[in-house]
Scaffold this motif. Sequence first.
Motif, PDB file in Angstrom:
ATOM      1  N   ARG A   1      60.097  47.458  48.763  1.00 35.69           N
ATOM      2  CA  ARG A   1      58.785  46.986  48.330  1.00 35.69           C
ATOM      3  C   ARG A   1      57.766  47.817  49.085  1.00 35.69           C
ATOM      4  O   ARG A   1      57.955  48.104  50.269  1.00 35.69           O
ATOM      5  CB  ARG A   1      58.585  45.502  48.649  1.00 35.69           C
ATOM      6  CG  ARG A   1      59.326  44.585  47.729  1.00 35.69           C
ATOM      7  CD  ARG A   1      58.941  43.115  47.942  1.00 35.69           C
ATOM      8  NE  ARG A   1      59.668  42.284  47.002  1.00 35.69           N
ATOM      9  CZ  ARG A   1      60.829  41.684  47.263  1.00 35.69           C
ATOM     10  NH1 ARG A   1      61.388  41.801  48.461  1.00 35.69           N
ATOM     11  NH2 ARG A   1      61.432  40.963  46.332  1.00 35.69           N
ATOM     12  N   GLY A   2      56.716  48.195  48.399  1.00 40.24           N
ATOM     13  CA  GLY A   2      55.704  49.004  49.052  1.00 40.24           C
ATOM     14  C   GLY A   2      54.338  48.760  48.468  1.00 40.24           C
ATOM     15  O   GLY A   2      54.195  48.062  47.457  1.00 40.24           O
ATOM     16  N   LEU A   3      53.369  49.341  49.128  1.00 43.32           N
ATOM     17  CA  LEU A   3      52.013  49.311  48.594  1.00 43.32           C
ATOM     18  C   LEU A   3      51.322  50.591  48.983  1.00 43.32           C
ATOM     19  O   LEU A   3      51.679  51.251  49.962  1.00 43.32           O
ATOM     20  CB  LEU A   3      51.233  48.075  49.045  1.00 43.32           C
ATOM     21  CG  LEU A   3      50.907  47.883  50.525  1.00 43.32           C
ATOM     22  CD1 LEU A   3      49.666  48.658  50.952  1.00 43.32           C
ATOM     23  CD2 LEU A   3      50.677  46.413  50.787  1.00 43.32           C
ATOM     24  N   SER A   4      50.335  50.943  48.184  1.00 45.40           N
ATOM     25  CA  SER A   4      49.483  52.096  48.477  1.00 45.40           C
ATOM     26  C   SER A   4      48.045  51.671  48.278  1.00 45.40           C
ATOM     27  O   SER A   4      47.714  51.044  47.272  1.00 45.40           O
ATOM     28  CB  SER A   4      49.791  53.278  47.552  1.00 45.40           C
ATOM     29  OG  SER A   4      51.083  53.782  47.774  1.00 45.40           O
ATOM     30  N   ASP A   5      47.220  52.004  49.246  1.00 43.86           N
ATOM     31  CA  ASP A   5      45.782  51.795  49.145  1.00 43.86           C
ATOM     32  C   ASP A   5      45.146  53.129  48.809  1.00 43.86           C
ATOM     33  O   ASP A   5      45.448  54.151  49.433  1.00 43.86           O
ATOM     34  CB  ASP A   5      45.209  51.268  50.461  1.00 43.86           C
ATOM     35  CG  ASP A   5      45.599  49.833  50.734  1.00 43.86           C
ATOM     36  OD1 ASP A   5      45.778  49.073  49.769  1.00 43.86           O
ATOM     37  OD2 ASP A   5      45.707  49.471  51.916  1.00 43.86           O
ATOM     38  N   PHE A   6      44.264  53.103  47.809  1.00 42.26           N
ATOM     39  CA  PHE A   6      43.569  54.296  47.352  1.00 42.26           C
ATOM     40  C   PHE A   6      42.079  54.122  47.585  1.00 42.26           C
ATOM     41  O   PHE A   6      41.564  53.003  47.617  1.00 42.26           O
ATOM     42  CB  PHE A   6      43.797  54.505  45.847  1.00 42.26           C
ATOM     43  CG  PHE A   6      45.219  54.789  45.478  1.00 42.26           C
ATOM     44  CD1 PHE A   6      45.655  56.090  45.275  1.00 42.26           C
ATOM     45  CD2 PHE A   6      46.136  53.761  45.314  1.00 42.26           C
ATOM     46  CE1 PHE A   6      46.970  56.353  44.914  1.00 42.26           C
ATOM     47  CE2 PHE A   6      47.452  54.012  44.958  1.00 42.26           C
ATOM     48  CZ  PHE A   6      47.873  55.314  44.758  1.00 42.26           C
ATOM     49  N   VAL A   7      41.389  55.236  47.697  1.00 47.42           N
ATOM     50  CA  VAL A   7      39.930  55.242  47.788  1.00 47.42           C
ATOM     51  C   VAL A   7      39.410  56.263  46.785  1.00 47.42           C
ATOM     52  O   VAL A   7      40.053  57.293  46.537  1.00 47.42           O
ATOM     53  CB  VAL A   7      39.451  55.550  49.232  1.00 47.42           C
ATOM     54  CG1 VAL A   7      39.840  56.941  49.667  1.00 47.42           C
ATOM     55  CG2 VAL A   7      37.970  55.318  49.377  1.00 47.42           C
ATOM     56  N   CYS A   8      38.278  55.970  46.196  1.00 46.37           N
ATOM     57  CA  CYS A   8      37.658  56.878  45.239  1.00 46.37           C
ATOM     58  C   CYS A   8      36.876  57.952  45.997  1.00 46.37           C
ATOM     59  O   CYS A   8      36.134  57.643  46.930  1.00 46.37           O
ATOM     60  CB  CYS A   8      36.720  56.098  44.312  1.00 46.37           C
ATOM     61  SG  CYS A   8      36.022  57.122  42.996  1.00 46.37           S
ATOM     62  N   ILE A   9      37.071  59.197  45.583  1.00 46.72           N
ATOM     63  CA  ILE A   9      36.342  60.303  46.210  1.00 46.72           C
ATOM     64  C   ILE A   9      35.631  61.152  45.163  1.00 46.72           C
ATOM     65  O   ILE A   9      36.007  61.169  43.991  1.00 46.72           O
ATOM     66  CB  ILE A   9      37.264  61.219  47.042  1.00 46.72           C
ATOM     67  CG1 ILE A   9      38.297  61.906  46.134  1.00 46.72           C
ATOM     68  CG2 ILE A   9      37.900  60.473  48.192  1.00 46.72           C
ATOM     69  CD1 ILE A   9      38.917  63.154  46.723  1.00 46.72           C
ATOM     70  N   ASN A  10      34.624  61.857  45.613  1.00 49.24           N
ATOM     71  CA  ASN A  10      34.006  62.931  44.850  1.00 49.24           C
ATOM     72  C   ASN A  10      34.934  64.124  45.029  1.00 49.24           C
ATOM     73  O   ASN A  10      35.201  64.545  46.164  1.00 49.24           O
ATOM     74  CB  ASN A  10      32.606  63.222  45.403  1.00 49.24           C
ATOM     75  CG  ASN A  10      31.955  64.388  44.720  1.00 49.24           C
ATOM     76  OD1 ASN A  10      32.461  65.506  44.753  1.00 49.24           O
ATOM     77  ND2 ASN A  10      30.817  64.128  44.101  1.00 49.24           N
ATOM     78  N   ILE A  11      35.451  64.669  43.942  1.00 49.48           N
ATOM     79  CA  ILE A  11      36.430  65.756  44.029  1.00 49.48           C
ATOM     80  C   ILE A  11      35.844  66.979  44.717  1.00 49.48           C
ATOM     81  O   ILE A  11      36.513  67.634  45.520  1.00 49.48           O
ATOM     82  CB  ILE A  11      36.988  66.110  42.635  1.00 49.48           C
ATOM     83  CG1 ILE A  11      37.842  64.942  42.108  1.00 49.48           C
ATOM     84  CG2 ILE A  11      37.803  67.400  42.671  1.00 49.48           C
ATOM     85  CD1 ILE A  11      38.320  65.108  40.676  1.00 49.48           C
TER      86      ILE A  11
END
Length: 158
Positions: free
Chosen positions: A118-128
């Motif tokens: 079982r896992g999780l990933s946290d993402f953040v939105c960025i300006n490329i």
Amino acid sequence: MTGMNEPAEGWDYPSPFIVNLTVKPEHIDDFQHTNNVVYLSFMAKTAWDHSKALGLDFDAYRKLGKGMVVRRHEMDYFAPSFEGEALRMGTWITGNDGRLRLRRRFQLINEKGATLLRGLSDFVCINIESGRAVRMPPEFVSTYALTADEPADRPAPK
């Protein structure tokens, strides 16, 4: 093969997005089971395949000038897998604050339905272009809508 709306039996949440995987010889470590780093690559593949299935591939990211990048991974291992074994990785979007952050949960099961990880990933939105964190465009807010309810992943009340 990937898909949505698979039966809930054995899955932590209903209707996972699923990627079918096979453990290859190059995935095996000195302990003769799948190396832990391979599981992380399975999670990344599953998240990206789901994003593409939702219509947000890298071309869409480029057009918007925004993208979701990993901030943190967490994995709990329960049992090994071995060369030739068929596995299924399911993912759900369980958190989206509509501003910067997104969370995915993952579950890896074998042919017998046993949970291996079982896992999780946290993402953040960025300006490329700049690489800096920015507010999600409306397309991310709507497309990355929650696919499972996990109370622990709900945003804190304001």
